[in-house]
Design a protein around this motif. Structure first.
Motif, PDB file in Angstrom:
ATOM      1  N   GLU A  82      14.358  -2.784  -1.907  1.00  0.00           N
ATOM      2  CA  GLU A  82      13.775  -1.777  -2.803  1.00  0.00           C
ATOM      3  C   GLU A  82      14.251  -0.368  -2.384  1.00  0.00           C
ATOM      4  O   GLU A  82      14.694   0.418  -3.210  1.00  0.00           O
ATOM      5  N   HIS A 132       9.745   6.597  -7.466  1.00  0.00           N
ATOM      6  CA  HIS A 132       9.445   5.663  -6.376  1.00  0.00           C
ATOM      7  C   HIS A 132       8.972   4.306  -6.880  1.00  0.00           C
ATOM      8  O   HIS A 132       8.707   3.416  -6.078  1.00  0.00           O
ATOM      9  N   LYS A 164       7.314  10.441  -2.131  1.00  0.00           N
ATOM     10  CA  LYS A 164       6.293  11.459  -2.439  1.00  0.00           C
ATOM     11  C   LYS A 164       6.777  12.617  -3.305  1.00  0.00           C
ATOM     12  O   LYS A 164       5.999  13.133  -4.097  1.00  0.00           O
ATOM     13  N   SER A 176       6.034  -3.027  -1.134  1.00  0.00           N
ATOM     14  CA  SER A 176       7.198  -2.203  -0.777  1.00  0.00           C
ATOM     15  C   SER A 176       8.091  -2.852   0.279  1.00  0.00           C
ATOM     16  O   SER A 176       7.599  -3.567   1.160  1.00  0.00           O
TER      17      SER A 176
END
Ligand SMILES: NC(=O)C1=CN([C@@H]2O[C@H](COP(=O)(O)OP(=O)(O)OC[C@H]3O[C@@H](n4cnc5c(N)ncnc54)[C@H](O)[C@@H]3O)[C@@H](O)[C@H]2O)C=CC1
Ligand SMILES: O=C(O)[C@@H](O)CS(=O)(=O)O
Ligand SMILES: [Zn+2]
Length: 439
Positions: A319, A360, A354, A227
């Motif tokens: 990202e 995501h 989340k 990430s």
């Protein structure tokens, strides 16, 4: 353009990829040659797992019964929001039928892949959210068979809440497998008899490299590796919130970049002073992960103008990209490279990670220059079709025969000739000059 690095990374998102490639190549070759036996070997050697690979329906039900109510409620809420967003995406692209200039009827059909493999990482953290990000999106697209895999969590079976999230999202088959061996098992249809048409989901560098290597044999979503976070902040930003959000994503691991792009030296200095304090205050393993990430991959870049900030940010293609600046619409209009954009202080990457709805599973290592993240569209094929009547067939035959012959493709041209000869016997059409033999 004036760019000042107030903190420069010693590593880039591409550092260490080479080592992972060598490991992955060796593992994939062995799994291709030895099949399930090699997969079991790696599950034991790397993840201390020698239990059953396939999770039965009965086991899923039994373990689901033990999930506390609040956990069920939270997973139901978040999975529902992800599904809602995926269905809205599905609505945004449709099948159509249209008449062309020749009279030909053409169309587009949206057909889902038949088998999708969804990888859910749980090496360092139990990525419950990754389960519904991938599985619920595949199901919203209409994929018939969704196979989900997750790392044996800390030497045990699949983490109970990850397994529950897979079930809620609609997984049809579940395998207790992590890393390269999971990706290979899904690609080759090991343990299920159903080779995946597409494999999606995030993972560490081994997982991301395995997907990249197998691409072609199987479809993949995107290069979704370690990430990353970028934050654009001007002098209106709150340095405490900016620092907390940078650390919030650096927690992912020692290879997770966190970048601050700003035109305010004062803000930059406050953030740089605060980040190490916030990291020191974390529990383990987050403290070590975020500490190494900030030390090796953290950057603070000072620019003079917002146009320069856009240019630099687009080059990094983060990202996740947060914007803590005045005039948010201007940034929305001008930024072009990011996996997902989080506008304003009231939102944060963790919402998207989340529960908020947009996926995501997002591009890393500059892939946001050419790809979006996981969406319902990755599972749907916009397939084209066409149907000609006699009139359209004539118009297209003449053009096709002539163009084919200009290209030197006589056999193509003859597929048009044969139709004209059948439908219009005795007519003399201009079908181009026959291609001469070149020996
Ligand atoms: N880009 C995205 O959209 C997202 C990315 N992520 C990233 O996913 C990653 C998750 O990584 P992990 O927690 O490690 O879980 P993981 O499930 O991806 O990796 C664990 C697996 O790695 C394999 N492995 C570990 N060391 C190995 C070695 N030396 N050789 C071969 N295989 C090895 C093991 O088989 C293990 O099952 C993080 O980097 C996180 O940042 C997470 C969520 C979303
Ligand atoms: O890279 C990502 O999208 C992650 O931040 C998602 S999560 O925080 O692991 O849920
Ligand atoms: Zn995150």
């Amino acid at each position: 353009m004036t760019i000042t690095y107030l903190k420069k990374a010693t590593k880039t998102p591409e550092t260490e990829t080479g080592n992972a490639q060598a490991v992955v190549n060796e593992m994939l070759a062995r799994i291709e040659a030895e099949g399930e036996e090699a997969v079991r070997h790696y599950a034991k050697a790397l993840d201390k797992w020698d239990g059953p690979i396939v999770v039965t329906r009965e086991e899923m039900e039994a373990r689901a019964a033990e999930v506390p109510d609040q956990v069920r409620e939270d997973i139901a809420f978040a999975a529902g929001e992800v599904r809602r967003f995926a269905l809205a995406q599905k609505e945004s692209i449709h099948e159509f039928e249209q008449k062309m200039g020749s009279g030909l009827i053409v169309g587009q059909k949206m057909i889902p892949c038949n088998v999708a493999g969804c990888y859910v990482p749980t090496g360092r953290y139990a990525h419950i959210a990754s389960a519904y990000m991938s599985v619920a999106t595949a199901k919203a697209a209409g994929v018939k068979t969704v196979i989900a895999c997750s790392t044996p969590y800390r030497g045990g079976g699949i983490h109970p809440y990850v397994l529950y999230a897979m079930k809620v999202a609609g997984a049809d088959m579940v395998l207790t497998l992590g890393g390269v061996q999971a990706i290979a098992a899904m690609a080759y249809g090991l343990f299920t008899g159903k080779p995946a048409d597409i494999i999606v989901g995030p993972g560490n560098k081994y997982v991301a490299e395995a997907k990249r290597t197998l691409f072609g044999k199987v479809g993949i979503d995107v290069f979704a590796g370690p990430s990353e976070v970028g934050i654009l902040a001007d002098d209106t930003a709150d340095p405490e919130i900016v620092a907390v959000d940078l650390v919030g994503q650096a927690e992912h691991g020692h290879e997770s970049p966190a970048w601050l792009f700003t035109d305010s030296r004062t803000l930059a200095e406050k953030v740089m002073a605060r980040v190490p304090e916030l990291i020191d205050d974390l529990p383990q393993p987050a403290r070590d992960a975020a500490g190494a990430a900030w030390r090796d991959y953290g950057e603070v870049i000072l620019c003079d103008t917002r146009q320069e900030l856009v240019e630099v940010s687009d080059r990094y293609a983060s990202e996740h990209l947060e914007v803590h600046c005045r005039d948010l619409d201007w940034w929305l209009d001008n930024l072009t490279n990011y996996g997902s954009l989080f506008l304003g202080e009231e939102t944060t990457v963790a919402f998207g990670d989340k529960a908020s709805g947009p996926n995501h599973i997002l591009p890393t290592k500059f892939a946001a220059r050419y790809s979006a993240g996981l969406s319902v569209h990755k599972f749907l094929k916009p397939l084209t079709w066409q149907r000609a009547d006699r009139e359209a067939s004539k118009t297209l035959s003449l053009a096709t025969a002539r163009i084919s012959r200009l290209e030197g493709m006589e056999a193509h041209a003859r597929t048009a000739d044969v139709r004209m000869a059948k439908y219009y016997p005795g007519h003399n059409f201009d079908l181009g000059r026959p291609v001469e033999s070149v020996e």
